[in-house]
Design a protein around this motif. Sequence first.
Motif, short mmCIF file in Angstrom:
data_model
loop_
_atom_site.label_atom_id
_atom_site.label_comp_id
_atom_site.label_asym_id
_atom_site.label_seq_id
_atom_site.Cartn_x
_atom_site.Cartn_y
_atom_site.Cartn_z
N VAL A 18 0.86 -1.18 0.00
CA VAL A 18 0.00 0.00 0.00
C VAL A 18 0.89 1.23 0.00
O VAL A 18 2.06 1.18 0.38
CB VAL A 18 -0.93 0.02 1.23
N GLY A 19 0.31 2.34 -0.43
CA GLY A 19 1.07 3.59 -0.46
C GLY A 19 1.17 4.13 -1.87
O GLY A 19 0.28 3.89 -2.71
N LEU A 20 2.24 4.85 -2.14
CA LEU A 20 2.42 5.44 -3.46
C LEU A 20 2.52 4.35 -4.52
O LEU A 20 3.29 3.40 -4.37
CB LEU A 20 3.70 6.29 -3.49
N PRO A 21 1.75 4.44 -5.61
CA PRO A 21 1.79 3.39 -6.63
C PRO A 21 3.04 3.48 -7.51
O PRO A 21 3.47 4.57 -7.90
CB PRO A 21 0.53 3.64 -7.46
N ILE A 22 3.60 2.33 -7.80
CA ILE A 22 4.75 2.21 -8.70
C ILE A 22 4.43 1.13 -9.71
O ILE A 22 4.09 0.00 -9.34
CB ILE A 22 6.04 1.83 -7.94
N LEU A 23 4.54 1.46 -10.99
CA LEU A 23 4.33 0.48 -12.06
C LEU A 23 5.67 0.11 -12.67
O LEU A 23 6.44 0.98 -13.10
CB LEU A 23 3.42 1.05 -13.15
N LEU A 24 5.97 -1.18 -12.71
CA LEU A 24 7.21 -1.70 -13.29
C LEU A 24 6.92 -2.22 -14.69
O LEU A 24 6.11 -3.12 -14.86
CB LEU A 24 7.77 -2.82 -12.41
N ILE A 25 7.59 -1.66 -15.69
CA ILE A 25 7.42 -2.08 -17.09
C ILE A 25 8.69 -2.79 -17.52
O ILE A 25 9.76 -2.17 -17.63
CB ILE A 25 7.11 -0.88 -18.01
N LEU A 34 10.98 -11.00 -13.55
CA LEU A 34 12.41 -10.72 -13.70
C LEU A 34 12.85 -9.41 -13.07
O LEU A 34 13.98 -8.97 -13.25
CB LEU A 34 12.82 -10.77 -15.18
N TRP A 35 11.97 -8.80 -12.27
CA TRP A 35 12.40 -7.67 -11.44
C TRP A 35 13.11 -8.16 -10.18
O TRP A 35 13.61 -7.35 -9.39
CB TRP A 35 11.20 -6.80 -11.08
N ASP A 52 3.06 -8.73 -17.14
CA ASP A 52 3.65 -9.27 -18.36
C ASP A 52 3.05 -8.50 -19.53
O ASP A 52 1.82 -8.51 -19.72
CB ASP A 52 3.32 -10.76 -18.53
N ARG A 53 3.88 -7.85 -20.28
CA ARG A 53 3.36 -7.08 -21.41
C ARG A 53 2.74 -8.01 -22.47
O ARG A 53 3.03 -9.21 -22.52
CB ARG A 53 4.48 -6.22 -22.03
N ARG A 54 1.89 -7.43 -23.26
CA ARG A 54 1.18 -8.17 -24.31
C ARG A 54 2.15 -9.02 -25.13
O ARG A 54 3.13 -8.54 -25.68
CB ARG A 54 0.48 -7.15 -25.21
N ALA A 91 12.39 -0.45 -17.91
CA ALA A 91 13.73 -0.95 -18.22
C ALA A 91 13.84 -1.25 -19.70
O ALA A 91 12.93 -1.85 -20.29
CB ALA A 91 14.02 -2.22 -17.41
N ASP A 92 14.97 -0.80 -20.32
CA ASP A 92 15.23 -1.18 -21.71
C ASP A 92 14.11 -0.62 -22.59
O ASP A 92 13.82 0.58 -22.57
CB ASP A 92 15.33 -2.71 -21.73
#
Length: 294
Positions: A18-25, A34-35, A52-54, A91-92
């Motif tokens: 919970v708290g500030l949202p962080i999105l990992l792409i 793999l994070w 997992d991206r499309r 990342a990347d």
Amino acid sequence: MPTASIHNADLFYKEKGVGLPILLIHANGANADLWGSTFERLATRNRIIAYDRRGFSRSRQSPVSNLHQHAEDAATLLQQLRATPATIVGADTGAIIALDLALHHPELVASLVLCEATFHLRKQKAVTAFLDNVRLRYLQKTKGLRAAAEAYYHDLLEEKSGESGFTHLSPEWREVLLTNAEAALQENAAGTGEYIHTHELTQIKQPVTCLVSTRSQPFFREAAQKLASALPQTRNRIITAAGHYMHLDQPNQFLHEITEALPDKLTLTPVGKSNERARQNHKASHNSTVSRQP
């Protein structure tokens, strides 16, 4: 297995905290897992979302070569989960998607962290990029998708020492990258964000942090410098003793830089008052460690 139905796709995601949202792409070829330890450790004080991206791993739709589609997927995911505005960590190729997201959906983005962005690398490596693509197409035709993907990862993860970061990965994670061979090669063929013109980046007003690693090839540093020139509000930071997958090599340093990029650590300047902040950050960017040799 949680999924979100987005634009005719079912995207796997996971969230915690919970708290500030962080999105990992994630990077090209990777997935939400793999994070590494970053996901769990950030979740102790923040709300973390990774997906997992499309076309990758558990999001089993056909791969796409349109990076903008990935940005639209990310925007809809944030909206569905009511996790806005979020700090976006890309990342990347994920960093290009993060830039696209900030350009087209600025209201969803609080700050950006770009980890060795591949932004316009194809322009920087015009001749070698052309030859690499010819070689990859030949390998795909003669030896198959996995062989071509492995060659792609060896090139991308080659360090200044000449060693391959791909061989340093665990067998399990190498297999994830190779299983995503079709999506990775299609994404590589899509380019390195050339559809985003450098002058468009001036529309981005959120704080930006660019991370580069000391062991990676110099062209990642050059890409970070190009971004810093276009985005004067950029903080440039070095992750020492790390390769392209910096979050795996140096998780403590990586976690520190993500934490420092969160909105509660930064002064989010209103757009109308951004000029002075931009000048200050531009001056700071020239003194950044990104421009120094390790």
